[in-house]
Scaffold this active site. Structure first.
Site, mmCIF file in Angstrom:
data_model
loop_
_atom_site.group_PDB
_atom_site.id
_atom_site.type_symbol
_atom_site.label_atom_id
_atom_site.label_comp_id
_atom_site.label_asym_id
_atom_site.label_seq_id
_atom_site.Cartn_x
_atom_site.Cartn_y
_atom_site.Cartn_z
ATOM 1 N N ARG A 241 0.828 -1.199 0.000
ATOM 2 C CA ARG A 241 0.000 0.000 0.000
ATOM 3 C C ARG A 241 0.863 1.250 0.000
ATOM 4 O O ARG A 241 1.911 1.274 0.651
ATOM 5 C CB ARG A 241 -0.891 0.047 1.260
ATOM 6 C CG ARG A 241 -2.218 -0.685 1.094
ATOM 7 C CD ARG A 241 -3.113 0.006 0.040
ATOM 8 N NE ARG A 241 -4.360 -0.699 -0.182
ATOM 9 C CZ ARG A 241 -4.559 -1.667 -1.089
ATOM 10 N NH1 ARG A 241 -3.585 -2.062 -1.873
ATOM 11 N NH2 ARG A 241 -5.762 -2.219 -1.235
ATOM 12 N N GLU A 270 -2.507 8.123 -5.592
ATOM 13 C CA GLU A 270 -2.805 7.349 -6.819
ATOM 14 C C GLU A 270 -4.069 7.903 -7.468
ATOM 15 O O GLU A 270 -5.030 8.197 -6.752
ATOM 16 C CB GLU A 270 -3.031 5.878 -6.476
ATOM 17 C CG GLU A 270 -1.783 5.184 -5.953
ATOM 18 C CD GLU A 270 -1.998 3.709 -5.645
ATOM 19 O OE1 GLU A 270 -3.069 3.171 -5.999
ATOM 20 O OE2 GLU A 270 -1.114 3.102 -5.051
ATOM 21 N N HIS A 289 -0.020 0.134 -9.661
ATOM 22 C CA HIS A 289 -0.878 -0.665 -8.757
ATOM 23 C C HIS A 289 -1.497 -1.859 -9.500
ATOM 24 O O HIS A 289 -2.714 -1.981 -9.616
ATOM 25 C CB HIS A 289 -1.979 0.213 -8.140
ATOM 26 C CG HIS A 289 -2.553 -0.369 -6.882
ATOM 27 N ND1 HIS A 289 -2.998 0.395 -5.825
ATOM 28 C CD2 HIS A 289 -2.757 -1.656 -6.500
ATOM 29 C CE1 HIS A 289 -3.453 -0.387 -4.863
ATOM 30 N NE2 HIS A 289 -3.314 -1.648 -5.245
HETATM 31 C C1 MLT Z 1 -5.913 -5.365 -3.339
HETATM 32 O O1 MLT Z 1 -5.971 -4.804 -2.240
HETATM 33 O O2 MLT Z 1 -6.640 -6.335 -3.607
HETATM 34 C C2 MLT Z 1 -4.942 -4.920 -4.370
HETATM 35 O O3 MLT Z 1 -4.168 -3.850 -3.940
HETATM 36 C C3 MLT Z 1 -5.559 -4.676 -5.711
HETATM 37 C C4 MLT Z 1 -6.528 -3.549 -5.794
HETATM 38 O O4 MLT Z 1 -6.604 -2.669 -4.957
HETATM 39 O O5 MLT Z 1 -7.291 -3.534 -6.737
#
Ligand code: MLT
Length: 328
Positions: A241, A270, A289
Site C-alpha cells: 500500500r 494514486e 498498482h
Molecule cells: C488489493 O488490495 O486487492 C490490491 O491492492 C488490488 C486492488 O486494490 O485492486
C-alpha cells in the site's frame, strides 16, 4: 433476487455466476457526487475494487438499500468498515485470490532492481549499449527483510529462499511458529530488520502504525553490504500500500546513495501526479498498482467475491467478513 451494483469492474465469469444464481447485476462506475446522493440505496449489495471510495457519508447515503459490501480484492482502506459495521452492514473481501500474482510482481521488481532491467531497457530503446554501467548483484546470499508476514510475504519468502536469500521478517501479529515453518527469522523490532537487511519488501496494511514506517532514519540504518561481503547497496520494493514508504525520504535516499533502488507498485497519491519527483529518478522504477492485475487473479477475485456476497445475501456467516462488528 438481489440487485447488485459492481462499480469498478469484475470478471465476466463472476457476473455470470451472480446472474445464474438469480441476481441482477449493474456494472457501472458511479461518481462520488452520485454516491453521496444515495445512488447505491436502490441496490441490495455493492461490489467495489479500489477506485470507489465508500466513505462514512457514502455508506450513510446507501444504508436504506445496501445489505452487504463486497471488496473485490484484499485491501479495505477505501471502505469505512467501522461505519458499515455500526449500521449492521458486513464488508467481505477476497483475501486469497491475488496472493500468487502479488508474490510474482514483488519478485519481478526485486530482480528488475538488482539487475537494472528498467534502466537498461531505456538505454536499449535509445540504441545505447550501456553494458559497463549495468553491473548488478545477485539476490543469492543477501538478507531479505519482509515487513508483514502474511500469505503474500510467505510466498515471497519461499521464492527468495529458492534464490538463495536469507529471510527475516517483522510482524507483531504473527505467531512465531509460522515464521519458523517458513525458515524465516522473526524480529521483535522493525528497526532490526533495517539494520540487518540490504533488501526490504513490504507486505503489511496501511494503518496509523505503518504510515511512513519506511523513513529516512530506518533507511539510513540499512547496511549496504551483505553478509557475503558484497557491497550490493540497499533496495526497497513495495507492492502493498502507498503511504508505508515516505516517498520524499526514499527520493532523498536515492539521491544520497543510501538506497540503490526503489521499486513501487503503490503510491502515496494514486494515480500519481506530475509533481511526483521520485518517479523521475533513474534508479526508481514503478508499476501502476497492478499487483492483482492478472487474468488468473481477477478470475479468482471475481468468483470469490461473488460467492462471499451471495453467502451474506442468503443469511449465512461469511468467513471473509472483515468487520465482525456488524454482528453487534
Ligand atoms: C488489493 O488490495 O486487492 C490490491 O491492492 C488490488 C486492488 O486494490 O485492486
Amino acid at each position: 433476487m438481489a440487485k447488485i451494483a459492481v462499480t469498478d469492474g469484475m470478471s465476466d465469469k463472476a457476473t455470470k455466476l451472480l446472474e445464474s444464481s438469480g441476481h441482477s447485476v449493474t456494472r457501472k462506475f458511479i461518481e462520488e457526487d452520485d454516491l453521496l446522493n444515495g445512488a447505491l440505496a436502490e441496490f441490495d449489495a455493492v461490489i467495489v475494487r479500489s477506485a470507489t471510495k465508500l466513505t462514512k457519508d457514502v455508506i450513510e447515503a446507501s444504508k436504506n438499500g445496501i445489505k452487504v459490501i463486497g471488496r473485490a480484492g484484499v485491501g479495505v482502506d477505501n471502505i469505512d468498515i467501522e461505519h458499515a459495521g455500526s449500521l449492521g452492514i458486513p464488508v467481505v473481501n477476497a483475501p486469497r485470490a491475488s496472493t500468487q500474482s502479488v508474490v510474482e510482481l514483488t519478485i519481478g521488481h526485486l530482480l528488475s532492481s538488482i539487475r537494472h532491467i528498467p534502466r537498461a531497457h531505456v538505454g536499449i530503446r535509445e540504441y545505447k549499449w550501456e553494458k559497463k554501467s549495468m553491473k548488478g548483484t545477485e539476490l543469492s546470499g543477501k538478507n531479505l527483510g519482509l515487513i508483514g508476514f502474511g500469505r503474500i510475504a510467505q510466498g515471497v519468502a519461499s521464492v527468495a529462499r529458492a534464490l538463495g536469500m536469507v529471510t527475516h521478517a517483522y510482524d507483531p501479529y504473527l505467531p512465531p511458529k509460522i515464521a519458523k515453518e517458513h525458515n524465516t527469522q522473526l524480529h521483535k523490532s522493525v528497526d532490526d530488520l533495517f539494520t540487518m537487511c540490504t533488501h526490504i519488501t513490504i507486505h503489511c496494511n496501511l494503518t496509523e502504525e505503518t504510515h511512513h514506517l519506511v523513513n529516512k532514519k530506518r533507511i539510513e540504518s540499512m547496511p549496504g553490504k551483505s553478509p557475503d561481503g558484497i557491497v550490493c547497496g540497499n533496495h526497497l520494493v513495495n507492492c502493498a500500500r502507498g503511504g508505508i514508504v515516505n516517498e520524499n525520504d526514499a527520493l532523498e535516499a536515492l539521491e544520497n546513495g543510501n538506497l540503490s533502488s526503489v521499486a513501487l507498485d503503490v503510491f502515496e497519491v494514486e494515480p500519481i501526479s506530475e509533481d511526483n519527483k521520485l518517479v523521475q529518478h533513474p534508479n526508481f522504477h514503478g508499476t501502476p498498482h497492478i499487483g492483482a492485475a492478472t487474468l488468473e487473479a481477477q478470475d479468482r477475485v471475481g468468483t470469490d467475491i461473488a460467492k462471499a456476497v451471495m453467502m451474506v445475501l442468503e443469511g449465512k456467516d461469511c468467513p471473509t467478513t472483515v468487520n465482525k462488528s456488524y454482528l453487534k
